[in-house]
Structure formats: structure tokens, C-alpha cells
Design a protein around this motif. Structure first.
Motif, PDB file in Angstrom:
ATOM      1  N   VAL A   1      -0.085  -7.043   9.248  1.00 25.35           N
ATOM      2  CA  VAL A   1       0.342  -5.704   8.852  1.00 25.35           C
ATOM      3  C   VAL A   1      -0.816  -5.002   8.152  1.00 25.35           C
ATOM      4  O   VAL A   1      -1.350  -5.507   7.157  1.00 25.35           O
ATOM      5  CB  VAL A   1       1.570  -5.759   7.920  1.00 25.35           C
ATOM      6  N   VAL A   2      -1.230  -3.848   8.702  1.00 24.19           N
ATOM      7  CA  VAL A   2      -2.310  -3.046   8.130  1.00 24.19           C
ATOM      8  C   VAL A   2      -1.700  -1.883   7.370  1.00 24.19           C
ATOM      9  O   VAL A   2      -0.900  -1.115   7.921  1.00 24.19           O
ATOM     10  CB  VAL A   2      -3.259  -2.533   9.225  1.00 24.19           C
ATOM     11  N   THR A   3      -2.067  -1.752   6.110  1.00 19.52           N
ATOM     12  CA  THR A   3      -1.584  -0.667   5.265  1.00 19.52           C
ATOM     13  C   THR A   3      -2.749   0.237   4.904  1.00 19.52           C
ATOM     14  O   THR A   3      -3.770  -0.230   4.394  1.00 19.52           O
ATOM     15  CB  THR A   3      -0.936  -1.215   3.974  1.00 19.52           C
ATOM     16  N   VAL A   4      -2.610   1.549   5.168  1.00 25.30           N
ATOM     17  CA  VAL A   4      -3.677   2.520   4.941  1.00 25.30           C
ATOM     18  C   VAL A   4      -3.316   3.406   3.761  1.00 25.30           C
ATOM     19  O   VAL A   4      -2.197   3.931   3.670  1.00 25.30           O
ATOM     20  CB  VAL A   4      -3.916   3.381   6.199  1.00 25.30           C
ATOM     21  N   THR A   5      -4.277   3.559   2.857  1.00 23.83           N
ATOM     22  CA  THR A   5      -4.107   4.407   1.673  1.00 23.83           C
ATOM     23  C   THR A   5      -5.213   5.453   1.660  1.00 23.83           C
ATOM     24  O   THR A   5      -6.371   5.147   1.943  1.00 23.83           O
ATOM     25  CB  THR A   5      -4.171   3.564   0.386  1.00 23.83           C
ATOM     26  N   ALA A   6      -4.840   6.703   1.355  1.00 18.94           N
ATOM     27  CA  ALA A   6      -5.810   7.794   1.305  1.00 18.94           C
ATOM     28  C   ALA A   6      -5.772   8.455  -0.064  1.00 18.94           C
ATOM     29  O   ALA A   6      -4.709   8.555  -0.697  1.00 18.94           O
ATOM     30  CB  ALA A   6      -5.527   8.826   2.391  1.00 18.94           C
ATOM     31  N   ASN A   7      -6.934   8.888  -0.522  1.00 21.48           N
ATOM     32  CA  ASN A   7      -7.032   9.591  -1.794  1.00 21.48           C
ATOM     33  C   ASN A   7      -6.721  11.067  -1.537  1.00 21.48           C
ATOM     34  O   ASN A   7      -7.550  11.821  -1.044  1.00 21.48           O
ATOM     35  CB  ASN A   7      -8.433   9.420  -2.377  1.00 21.48           C
ATOM     36  N   MET A   8      -5.504  11.490  -1.869  1.00 14.52           N
ATOM     37  CA  MET A   8      -5.048  12.859  -1.642  1.00 14.52           C
ATOM     38  C   MET A   8      -4.922  13.573  -2.977  1.00 14.52           C
ATOM     39  O   MET A   8      -4.121  13.194  -3.827  1.00 14.52           O
ATOM     40  CB  MET A   8      -3.687  12.850  -0.918  1.00 14.52           C
TER      41      MET A   8
END
Length: 504
Positions: free
Chosen positions: A363-370
Motif C-alpha cells: 500500500v502506497v500512501t502519498v502526502t502533499a504539503n498543501m
């Protein structure tokens, strides 16, 4: 013996000449593809015009259909002749794009000139019929003459002879296979040229102006109707059939565009569906203007992420899997990601996933700095599988010094076999491209009584006894490589399928 040797040398065709024919054949194939694409574009244009004005254009489209049909039959018929000649020289697996017996001087004559099955004369008759049909379609006598000249099948007088020969004998008697195939490909080029001339003639006879430009309309062409919040919406607003020397006045929501080419841009701050309207004012030569209104809309959406395995929709255990991770509208340095059942590493803008266990999802979890805070934008699940079995092959160098792979099932020169060090294995399907290490294998030869004689390799290399057996092989003989064991980067040892080697 001296006389026989002299005759054999006289019949031998220079390899440089054969290579030249091969290069010409390849160039003609590319040219044929380009000409066919051009002809298809002309036909598509006629078809489009017929849809706009059926009553006016349908008769010309019907003639174009007949031209395309006759040309396709001619090209396909010539393809079958090329295949027959090559298979006569190379056997049932012969390929016109990869001729082995290029210097064979008999195959073309047997196929094209054999008594009772004179395909050469039949081809000449079909060319004559096609040539006269195409020339009759041309209103321009000069272009009709060009078609007749390109497809001329009259008798040919060879240098040093007094009596002209029939066209088919001059073209295919005592010709190397590669020369005969090249000549047929050139003939296809001439046929496609004739087709293009006729299709162009049919198109010029259609007065397309009143079909293409029968009214003035304003068009809005956005780069995308979906825009992520924080991104930019862009659209081109143009007028069909506009005069390039005099741009129209463009007004959007009461404001005139400063860009004279109709580029409309607006920053987006919130999500939802938005619309805008305006008009174009077109000046005319008499000093009057006409106004053409337009409306359009666009949608602004929340940010989203895309995660995809660049090789396949699965990940393979034990190897590095390239993975693409991006978030539209977010810089790459503001994106981070993690993965279960293995490791996920980053090198610049590229990611590499290395799963640990087969059969357990990763499972790949993507986090972005928004806006200064981390936000989870996507979670994607991949199946983890074992690497498929590789294909065994014998590596060798071709005439140009390039490394190539022989995978069995067709002829392989004995000289190349003797130069090869041994057996290799790899997955080279363009997706995984992973090499394996061969541990051992056996070669199985057959004596004159049909008894199998197995010989064991020296690891991945051919053993001395195997090489001695290679020396004794005659042209057309074959042997088998079996009991191939190879180990991959995942540490799993596999038994590979045997391969058949046919010695030229």
C-alpha cells in the motif's frame, strides 16, 4: 575443378551489393508508409467533406473508394509475392523484412517465371489494368503520362543483348532474392504514388470552399475544462476563417482581451463550475462590423494524486520497481510517500518500490504539503507477485558488432555458435528487463542411429565436450538445450523451458 570454382565465383553476389539492396528496401518501406499515410489523409478529407455535403461530394468519394480498393488489392498481391519468394529461399519461416538467403539466384525465377504458374506474367497483366484505370482518372494529361511511365511494363532490352525481354523475365530472371523483393517494394511505391495522384485529382474537383467556410462562428478551445484549485485556467478564443492580417475585437465578461490572439487566462481560487461569455467583433471591408457571441464553462476541482507502476499494474518482489508519483499543481519537493510490505525510495523526481513478500499487498500512501500543512491525497494498493521465468538465449555479435540474442527455433550460423561463450537468461519484454544467472544446462545431440547424447555444461558456459559436438554438426542439423537452471535477483532458482538450436 578450376572451371567449377570460377563459375561459382561468378555467381556469387558481393555482400556490399546485397547490403545496398537491403538498405534501399528498408528506405522504400519507410517511404511507402509515409505515402500511404498521405493518401489516407486525402481520403479522410474527402470523407469529411462528403459528410458535410453528401449530394455534392458523394460521387467523388465513390470514385476514391474504388481507387483505394484497387490499390489495396495490388499492394496485398505484391506482398504475397514477396513472401512466396523469401519462403522459397529461406523456408516456411522466411520474412521479407529479414532475408537470410539474400544472394539466392533461383527463388525469384521459380516463383515468378515457372512454367504453368507464371506469376510474373499475371502481375504484369494486373499492373497494365491498374495503370490504365488510374491514368484514365487523371484530367491532366501530363500527370496521366507520369503514371503510365512509373508503371510501364513494356519489354526491356538489357545491356549487351539484341532482343528485348518480357518485363517479368528482365526483372526476375537470375535476380538475387533481396533484389527481387526490393524491386517489388519499389513497385508498391509506384502504385501508392499513382493512388496519391488520383486522390489529389478527385479532391481538387470538389469545390470545398463553400463547405468549409459557409459561416463565421466563434470557438472557445480550453486547454482543459478541469482545473485544480490553485491552478490556472487557459483557453484560446478564435474565429473560424478569420483574416490573419486583421484580428477581431474580443470581449470577455465586459472586458476587452489585451492578447490579440485570443488567449484568455484567469486564476482560480475556489472549487466548482464557472461560466463566462463574451463576443467577437469582426470588421469588414465596407466599414461595417459583425458581432459573434460565445459562451463556455470550466470546472475547478480539489487536488488529487496519481500513483502508477511504470512497468505494470503489479509490483514484483525482489527487484526495484520504478513507480511514478505526482500530484497535479504541487511541486515534487512538496510530495512524500510511504509503502507497506517493502521499501519505497526516492531519487530526485523518481521513485523505486522494492516489495518484500509475495502474495501480500503493498500500500502506497502519498502526502502533499498543501498551504504549509501535510495532507494525505491518495492511498493506492498494489499486488505483489513473483518474477516470471526468464527466457534462455545465446548471446552473439552481429555483422555490425552489436550484441544480439538467439532464442532458438530458427537457423543459427555455426560460426556464431562456436564464438558464443555459453547460455544466458533474462526477462527482456521491455517492461521488467531483468537478467538471471544461469547455473547449469545440458545439450542433447543425436547420433546417426537416433540415440540421444547429452553433454553437461561448465556452469553457464559451454563445456569442451559440448564445443567438440558443435564442431561435428552439419548444416540443417539441430540439437536441444535442456535442464536449464537459473537464479534471479529474488534468489529463487528456476527450471527453464528447453530451446531448440538449428545450425545453418
Amino acid at each position: 575443378m578450376y572451371i567449377v570454382l570460377t563459375a561459382m565465383l561468378a555467381l556469387n553476389v558481393s555482400s556490399d551489393v546485397l547490403d545496398g539492396f537491403t538498405q534501399v528496401h528498408d528506405g522504400l518501406n519507410r517511404s511507402n508508409s509515409n505515402v500511404d499515410s498521405r493518401n489516407a489523409a486525402i481520403y479522410t478529407r474527402l470523407d469529411m467533406l462528403a459528410q458535410q455535403n453528401p449530394e455534392k461530394v458523394r460521387p467523388w468519394l465513390g470514385k476514391a473508394d474504388e481507387v483505394r480498393s484497387r490499390t489495396a488489392l495490388m499492394v496485398q498481391g505484391i506482398d504475397s509475392l514477396k513472401l512466396a519468394i523469401v519462403r522459397k529461399a529461406d523456408g516456411e519461416d522466411g520474412d521479407p523484412d529479414n532475408i537470410l538467403s539474400r544472394d539466392d539466384l533461383e527463388a525469384a525465377a521459380v516463383v515468378m517465371l515457372a512454367p504453368g504458374n507464371n506469376r510474373g506474367a499475371e502481375l504484369r497483366a494486373r499492373i497494365d489494368e491498374y495503370r490504365e484505370y488510374m491514368a484514365a482518372m487523371m484530367a491532366d494529361s501530363a500527370k496521366a503520362a507520369t503514371i503510365r511511365e512509373a508503371l510501364d511494363t513494356g519489354p526491356v532490352r538489357r545491356s549487351g543483348t539484341l532482343t528485348p525481354q518480357p518485363w517479368e523475365e528482365a526483372k526476375f530472371d537470375q535476380q538475387p532474392v533481396v533484389a527481387a523483393v526490393t524491386l517489388l517494394t519499389k513497385l508498391q511505391n509506384d502504385i501508392l504514388f499513382a493512388e496519391g495522384e488520383v486522390l489529389g485529382q478527385l479532391l481538387t474537383q470538389v469545390d470545398a470552399g463553400d463547405v468549409r467556410v459557409n459561416e463565421l462562428n466563434a470557438y472557445v478551445m480550453p486547454q482543459s475544462r478541469l482545473v485544480m484549485r490553485g491552478g490556472k485556467y487557459s483557453a484560446n478564443i478564435v474565429l473560424a476563417a478569420v483574416d490573419t492580417t486583421q484580428r477581431p475585437l474580443i470581449v470577455v465578461d465586459g472586458k476587452q482581451l489585451a492578447d490579440g490572439h485570443g488567449l484568455y487566462e484567469i486564476n482560480t481560487a475556489s472549487t466548482g463550475k464557472f461560466s463566462y461569455s463574451g463576443y467577437l467583433e469582426v470588421p469588414h471591408g465596407d466599414g461595417t462590423t459583425t458581432r459573434h457571441p460565445f459562451t463556455s464553462e470550466y470546472t475547478v476541482i480539489e487536488p488529487m494524486a496519481t500513483v502508477s507502476a511504470t512497468m505494470m499494474n503489479v509490483l514484483y518482489a525482489g527487484i526495484d520497481n520504478p513507480v511514478g508519483i505526482s500530484v497535479p499543481g504541487v511541486a515534487m519537493n512538496d510530495i512524500s510517500a510511504t509503502m507497506t510490505n517493502g521499501t519505497l525510495t526516492r531519487n530526485g523526481d523518481h521513485w523505486t518500490a522494492r516489495p518484500a513478500a509475495v502474495g501480500k499487498d503493498a500500500v502506497v500512501t502519498v502526502t502533499a504539503n498543501m498551504d504549509g500543512r501535510p495532507t494525505t491525497v491518495a492511498t493506492t494498493t498494489f499486488r505483489v507477485r513473483k518474477l516470471p521465468d526468464p527466457t534462455p538465449f545465446i548471446a552473439y555479435k552481429d555483422a555490425q558488432g552489436n550484441i544480439d540474442a538467439y532464442k532458438g527455433g530458427k537457423g543459427f550460423p555455426k560460426t556464431l555458435l562456436l564464438q558464443a561463450p555459453g547460455l544466458e537468461a533474462a526477462i527482456d519484454d521491455g517492461l521488467i528487463d531483468t537478467r538471471f544467472r544461469v547455473l547449469s544446462f545440458e545439450t542433447v545431440f543425436f547420433d546417426s542411429m537416433g540415440n540421444a547424447i547429452p553433454e553437461v555444461s561448465d556452469g553457464a558456459n559451454f563445456s569442451a565436450r559440448q564445443r567438440q559436438s558443435f564442431q561435428r554438426l552439419q548444416r540443417g542439423k539441430r540439437f536441444y538445450i535442456s535442464r536449464i537452471k537459473a537464479i534471479g535477483p529474488d534468489g529463487i532458482t528456476r527450471d527453464l523451458s528447453p530451446m531448440e538450436v538449428i545450425v545453418n
